[in-house]
Design a protein around this motif. Structure first.
Motif, PDB file in Angstrom:
ATOM      1  N   GLN A   1      32.658  66.377  17.107  1.00 60.18           N
ATOM      2  CA  GLN A   1      32.137  65.025  16.912  1.00 60.18           C
ATOM      3  C   GLN A   1      31.144  64.736  18.034  1.00 60.18           C
ATOM      4  O   GLN A   1      31.520  64.730  19.207  1.00 60.18           O
ATOM      5  CB  GLN A   1      33.267  63.999  16.946  1.00 60.18           C
TER       6      GLN A   1
ATOM      7  N   HIS B   1      39.940  69.408  17.330  1.00 56.03           N
ATOM      8  CA  HIS B   1      38.937  68.348  17.223  1.00 56.03           C
ATOM      9  C   HIS B   1      38.375  68.076  18.610  1.00 56.03           C
ATOM     10  O   HIS B   1      39.116  67.732  19.526  1.00 56.03           O
ATOM     11  CB  HIS B   1      39.556  67.087  16.623  1.00 56.03           C
TER      12      HIS B   1
ATOM     13  N   ALA C   1      38.103  65.583  24.619  1.00 56.25           N
ATOM     14  CA  ALA C   1      36.852  64.845  24.741  1.00 56.25           C
ATOM     15  C   ALA C   1      36.135  65.324  25.992  1.00 56.25           C
ATOM     16  O   ALA C   1      36.728  65.356  27.074  1.00 56.25           O
ATOM     17  CB  ALA C   1      37.118  63.343  24.823  1.00 56.25           C
TER      18      ALA C   1
ATOM     19  N   GLN D   1      34.929  58.149  22.173  1.00 55.97           N
ATOM     20  CA  GLN D   1      35.978  58.188  21.167  1.00 55.97           C
ATOM     21  C   GLN D   1      37.332  57.835  21.780  1.00 55.97           C
ATOM     22  O   GLN D   1      37.605  58.132  22.942  1.00 55.97           O
ATOM     23  CB  GLN D   1      36.056  59.595  20.550  1.00 55.97           C
TER      24      GLN D   1
ATOM     25  N   ALA E   1      35.249  66.188  20.912  1.00 62.56           N
ATOM     26  CA  ALA E   1      34.234  65.127  20.947  1.00 62.56           C
ATOM     27  C   ALA E   1      33.389  65.274  22.196  1.00 62.56           C
ATOM     28  O   ALA E   1      33.891  65.643  23.260  1.00 62.56           O
ATOM     29  CB  ALA E   1      34.899  63.749  20.924  1.00 62.56           C
TER      30      ALA E   1
ATOM     31  N   VAL F   1      41.241  63.050  18.327  1.00 66.25           N
ATOM     32  CA  VAL F   1      40.463  63.954  19.171  1.00 66.25           C
ATOM     33  C   VAL F   1      41.418  64.733  20.073  1.00 66.25           C
ATOM     34  O   VAL F   1      42.226  64.134  20.780  1.00 66.25           O
ATOM     35  CB  VAL F   1      39.448  63.172  20.026  1.00 66.25           C
TER      36      VAL F   1
END
Length: 312
Positions: free
Chosen positions: A131, A100, A147, A137, A102, A144
């Motif tokens: 994302q 994940h 990032a 985030q 971001a 996440v």
């Protein structure tokens, strides 16, 4: 903590998702379960351990001290298992599993998405959930893994790896400048429609410029502002005004001629771009390898930009 011998891997996965998501319904969605099935699985886990892991309320859940301890051990155990799977994949020179990621909206669309195309083509077993938002985030709460953020890191619970150093630059479309003229000094921006980006819920209308060791701050105004950097860039491309953007976000537009730099002799502020991970969570091998891939990809951007900026 003594774990029962019949403890199931799916129970640990559910509990870690619950702990990171903050609500049972969010954890259930991530695991493609109904809330009722997720609740029943949590109750079975608590019964198997003979402890209460979660304090429930109508709107949220909070881990008990025993729940915090289980999360720490469960994340470590699941991380080791992920590493084993990834190492087996690494023997075939592939990455597997889900990451994940971001990023700010414009950077995610203009820069990261094309990078990911190349990475995913080389690692068909890898899945990336990207994302894109200009709202920062929370790495733990929003699940996440990495990032990507502009600016310096001030949170000691996070670890940053520098990817790039960019500079804010003024841009406008050739059509806008043909209609309204090209400013020759930052103070002339008062005569132009300036497109502002909201930062921390406030419009960023104090634009800073540097030249020959001197610094000047100009307050700008315009008829459009947004909390989405991508929308501000699109307005500039459409010829609706002058925008101040991270040069990295508009490189493709500059190269294609959709935008041109305004006041290039005046330098905007420089600031770094980092890939950020939490210091409190085990990083699966696929996350560490993706970090390495991003470092390589951004280094290639630096090299290409330097070549383009060097006179022939």
């Amino acid at each position: 903590m003594n774990l029962p011998p019949d403890l199931q891997l799916s129970q640990l996965q559910l509990f870690v998702r619950l702990a990171n998501a903050g609500t049972l319904s969010a954890a259930a969605r991530q695991l493609q379960l109904t809330p009722a099935a997720a609740s029943a699985a949590l109750k079975r886990l608590e019964a198997a351990l003979s402890v209460r892991l979660v304090e429930r309320s109508t709107r949220s859940m909070r881990l008990t001290p025993e729940g915090e301890l289980l999360r720490e051990h469960a994340e470590r155990a699941l991380g080791v298992l992920d590493d084993a799977r990834s190492l087996l994949g690494a023997q075939r020179e592939t990455l597997e599993g889900e990451v994940h990621l971001a990023a700010p909206a414009d950077l995610g669309r203009q820069v990261l998405s094309p990078m990911l195309d190349d990475i995913l083509a080389r690692h068909p077993g890898l899945r990336i959930a990207l994302q894109v938002s200009d709202v920062r985030q929370d790495l733990l709460r929003d699940r996440v893994d990495i990032a990507v953020r502009y600016g310096e890191l001030h949170d000691s619970s996070l670890v940053a790896r520098r990817l790039h150093v960019t500079q804010s630059t003024l841009v406008a479309s050739p059509a806008y400048l043909a209609r309204h003229g090209t400013p020759q000094h930052p103070r002339e921006l008062a005569q132009h429609n300036c497109l502002a980006l909201h930062r921390a819920e406030r419009p960023h209308t104090q634009w800073v410029f540097q030249r020959d060791g001197a610094e000047i701050t100009v307050k700008v105004a315009g008829n459009r502002r947004a909390d989405d950097g991508g929308l501000v860039r699109e307005w500039a491309v459409q010829g609706l005004g002058i925008a101040q953007k991270a040069r990295l976000d508009v490189l493709a537009d500059l190269r294609a001629g959709r935008l041109v730099e305004v006041l290039p002799q005046w330098q905007g502020l420089r600031y770094p771009l980092h890939a950020i991970v939490t210091a409190q969570r085990h990083l699966p091998l696929r996350v560490r390898r993706l970090l390495d891939e991003l470092v390589v990809q951004f280094a290639e951007i630096d090299e290409a930009d330097n070549r383009a900026s060097t006179p022939a």
